[in-house]
Every structure is written in C-alpha cells, then in structure tokens.
Design an enzyme around this catalytic site. Sequence first.
Site, PDB file in Angstrom:
ATOM      1  N   ASP A  67      -3.028   4.508   8.711  1.00 17.18           N
ATOM      2  CA  ASP A  67      -3.675   3.448   7.937  1.00 17.18           C
ATOM      3  C   ASP A  67      -2.897   3.339   6.625  1.00 17.18           C
ATOM      4  OD1 ASP A  67      -5.254   2.021   6.167  1.00 17.18           O
ATOM      5  OD2 ASP A  67      -7.146   2.909   6.843  1.00 17.18           O
ATOM      6  N   VAL A  68      -2.202   2.211   6.425  1.00 14.10           N
ATOM      7  CA  VAL A  68      -1.298   2.117   5.267  1.00 14.10           C
ATOM      8  C   VAL A  68      -2.031   2.152   3.928  1.00 14.10           C
ATOM      9  CG1 VAL A  68       0.545   0.904   6.517  1.00 14.10           C
ATOM     10  CG2 VAL A  68      -1.222  -0.436   5.309  1.00 14.10           C
ATOM     11  N   ASN A  94       4.368  -5.200   6.935  1.00 11.02           N
ATOM     12  CA  ASN A  94       3.754  -6.331   7.635  1.00 11.02           C
ATOM     13  C   ASN A  94       2.236  -6.233   7.738  1.00 11.02           C
ATOM     14  OD1 ASN A  94       3.608  -8.570   9.812  1.00 11.02           O
ATOM     15  ND2 ASN A  94       2.749  -6.761  10.808  1.00 11.02           N
ATOM     16  N   TYR A 160      -7.092 -12.226  -0.708  1.00 11.09           N
ATOM     17  CA  TYR A 160      -5.888 -12.383   0.123  1.00 11.09           C
ATOM     18  C   TYR A 160      -4.760 -13.035  -0.678  1.00 11.09           C
ATOM     19  CZ  TYR A 160      -3.000 -13.859   4.105  1.00 11.09           C
ATOM     20  OH  TYR A 160      -1.956 -14.052   4.995  1.00 11.09           O
ATOM     21  N   LYS A 164      -1.170 -11.379  -1.951  1.00 12.65           N
ATOM     22  CA  LYS A 164       0.146 -11.879  -1.537  1.00 12.65           C
ATOM     23  C   LYS A 164       0.985 -12.275  -2.747  1.00 12.65           C
ATOM     24  CE  LYS A 164      -0.505 -11.333   2.884  1.00 12.65           C
ATOM     25  NZ  LYS A 164       0.244 -10.283   3.600  1.00 12.65           N
TER      26      LYS A 164
END
Length: 262
Positions: A67-68, A94, A160, A164
């Site tokens: 789990d990053v 990613n 989100y 980003k």
Amino acid sequence: MSVEIDLRGKVAIVTGSSSGLGRSIAEYLSMAGASVVINYRKEKDKADEITQQILKNGGKAICVQADVSKIDDVQRLFETTDQQLGPADILVNNAGIDGKRQMCGDDDPAEWERVIGINLLGPYYCTREAVKRMTVKKSGVIINITSDHEFVPWSGYSAYSSSKAGLSMFTKTLAQEVAENNIRVISVAPGAIKTPINEDVWGNPDSLRDLLKKVAMPRLGEVDDIGKAVAFLCSDLASYITGVTLPVDGGMLLYPDFKHGG
Ligand code: BGC
C-alpha cells in the site's frame, strides 16, 4: 536505420499495476525490454494474472503487494525489488484513486486524507526510495501520473484535483533537485481514459455523451495511449525531457466547447 524504444536491462516499478493505466504501462515497459514490478494493494488475482502473462510472453516480472500510502510497505516494495531484480532504474507513480464525490463543508475529512495519502504521500514515499538508488547509479526516470485535473478544477473532487496539482509541483521541484544526477522526472496527465476508475461515467450513455463533449478528438482515451507515452518518456528517446507535464488527453485541455463560438 530504425528507432526503437529500448529499455533492455532496466528495472521498473509501476505502482498500482494490477489494472487500468498501470497495467498497460507495465506491459509497454516490458515489451520495451524492462524487468517490471507489478505492484498491487488488494487485487492479488489480477496482479498475478498480469505477472504470469508477462512471463509467458518472454518478459521478466515479479509481483509485490504494498500500500503506497504506508511508508513501511513502500520500503519493503523497494527492498524486495533490490533482492529479486536489482535496484529500480524506473519508477512510475501510478497508483491513485478519485475518492468519493463530496462538497467541502459537507464532507468527511478522513476521505480527503485517504485521497492525499494514496495520490500524493504515496508518490513521495516511493520517490525518496527511488532517488536513493538512482543517485548511486547516476541515472533514472521517475514518471508521476497526474491528470488533466492538475490544471482543471473539478467540483466535488477537491482532494483529487489538489493531490494531482501537488504532484505536478513535486515533479518540477524534484526534477530541479535531481537533474545533476542524470535523473529525469516527468508528469503524464491523462484525460478521460476508459479505466475502472471512471467506468460509472463511460458505462452510462448520457454521461458518456457529456464526457465526449469535453474531449476534442472524437473518442475517449484507451489505456494503451498512456502505456505508449510512458514507455517513450522512460527511454533515451526522451533523454532531454524533464520537469514538465505531458498531457495525454485527446485535446481535453483545448476547451473544445469553444469550437462553437465564444
Ligand atoms: C479521472 C476520471 C475523469 C477524467 C476526466 C481523470 O483524472 O480519473 O475519472 O473521467 O479525469 O475528467
């Protein structure tokens, strides 16, 4: 003379590569000759399947759960790669989630934190492990998968979009830090690509029609549109590109509605 994308001898970690964009990216890097690490959080069966497929096609691949958003998991991901394939030459950050649609003030802060944890802290945790190794080799490529929403606001998805945009600035700042060690850092900003993340949108005729109005080219993107772009950017064909975002979006950022008058 011919030109080809040649990644033979390279080790590539692709986070979140059990499906969607990550899967295609891993496939293209493998087709270019890289040994790839298929990383997944929950989708073990899918991750095993793509690993087996790469092996069957003559490529080299291993599959590692991590789990990053957890720093210890990330350390284990890189140490397992060191032991089984050698230190990473390529990292593709990613893994990402849209999160739940929620308006600020009428929202759950834990959800905001979850999105930032996976989309922004995750790439940071992975990148610091990658940079340690790439600095020794004096070579490496880090690709951060952002989104057109690093530029375009998206109501209900502030976590989100912020993650980003933050990741995009991380790309630029890091590119400045590591350029002297011959490490390139690039963002790829997908537009509307058909993946499981937005299946509820392209799977419904009305919302598909609405989404297509936002794209200049007459189609949504396919995962391979992203896989190909990432393979190119990881290769020596892109040897002097660093610190920028490449939108891969069929012209979503061209404000296609302006075609009909301003
Ligand atoms: C999102 C998709 C969305 C696309 C265009 C992407 O970043 O993940 O769900 O369809 O942007 O808005």
